[in-house]
Design a protein around this motif. Structure first.
Motif, PDB file in Angstrom:
ATOM      1  N   UNK A  56       0.835  -1.205   0.000  1.00  0.00           N
ATOM      2  CA  UNK A  56       0.000   0.000   0.000  1.00  0.00           C
ATOM      3  C   UNK A  56       0.869   1.255   0.000  1.00  0.00           C
ATOM      4  N   UNK A  57       1.956   1.213   0.748  1.00  0.00           N
ATOM      5  CA  UNK A  57       2.880   2.355   0.774  1.00  0.00           C
ATOM      6  C   UNK A  57       3.537   2.543  -0.584  1.00  0.00           C
ATOM      7  N   UNK A  58       3.913   1.449  -1.231  1.00  0.00           N
ATOM      8  CA  UNK A  58       4.510   1.534  -2.567  1.00  0.00           C
ATOM      9  C   UNK A  58       3.495   2.095  -3.559  1.00  0.00           C
ATOM     10  N   UNK A  59       2.256   1.632  -3.473  1.00  0.00           N
ATOM     11  CA  UNK A  59       1.206   2.117  -4.372  1.00  0.00           C
ATOM     12  C   UNK A  59       0.921   3.603  -4.158  1.00  0.00           C
ATOM     13  N   UNK A  63       5.028  -1.077  -7.666  1.00  0.00           N
ATOM     14  CA  UNK A  63       3.630  -0.824  -7.337  1.00  0.00           C
ATOM     15  C   UNK A  63       2.810  -1.984  -7.910  1.00  0.00           C
ATOM     16  N   UNK A  64       1.560  -2.058  -7.517  1.00  0.00           N
ATOM     17  CA  UNK A  64       0.670  -3.102  -8.016  1.00  0.00           C
ATOM     18  C   UNK A  64       0.541  -3.002  -9.533  1.00  0.00           C
ATOM     19  N   UNK A  65       0.412  -1.784 -10.048  1.00  0.00           N
ATOM     20  CA  UNK A  65       0.301  -1.581 -11.500  1.00  0.00           C
ATOM     21  C   UNK A  65       1.583  -1.990 -12.221  1.00  0.00           C
ATOM     22  N   UNK A  66       2.730  -1.628 -11.649  1.00  0.00           N
ATOM     23  CA  UNK A  66       4.006  -2.014 -12.263  1.00  0.00           C
ATOM     24  C   UNK A  66       4.170  -3.530 -12.282  1.00  0.00           C
ATOM     25  N   UNK A  67       3.764  -4.170 -11.207  1.00  0.00           N
ATOM     26  CA  UNK A  67       3.866  -5.626 -11.127  1.00  0.00           C
ATOM     27  C   UNK A  67       2.971  -6.280 -12.172  1.00  0.00           C
TER      28      UNK A  67
END
Length: 60
Positions: free
Chosen positions: A7-10, A19-23
């Motif tokens: 969540x902090x990365x996002x 981030x979730x999108x990058x992953x």
């Protein structure tokens, strides 16, 4: 507590993980890359087959 770090990365608060999108993008790109490698192998094999049919004197 991985979900907190995620969540902090996002939210842009961390730079030490994707981030979730990058992953999701990375997973999609790896899948596409595998498909393209497979398609290239098929095309390479088909090309060699057609070349051998057109010129039977050509060494294999």
């Amino acid at each position: 507590m991985g979900w907190i770090r995620q969540a902090e990365a996002d939210a842009g608060e961390r730079n030490d993980r994707l981030t979730t999108d990058e992953h999701a993008e990375l997973v999609a790109l790896r899948k596409e890359n595998a498909q393209l490698k497979w398609a290239n192998d098929v095309l390479r094999t088909a090309s060699a087959f057609v070349a051998a049919q057109l010129d039977p004197t050509r060494p294999r």
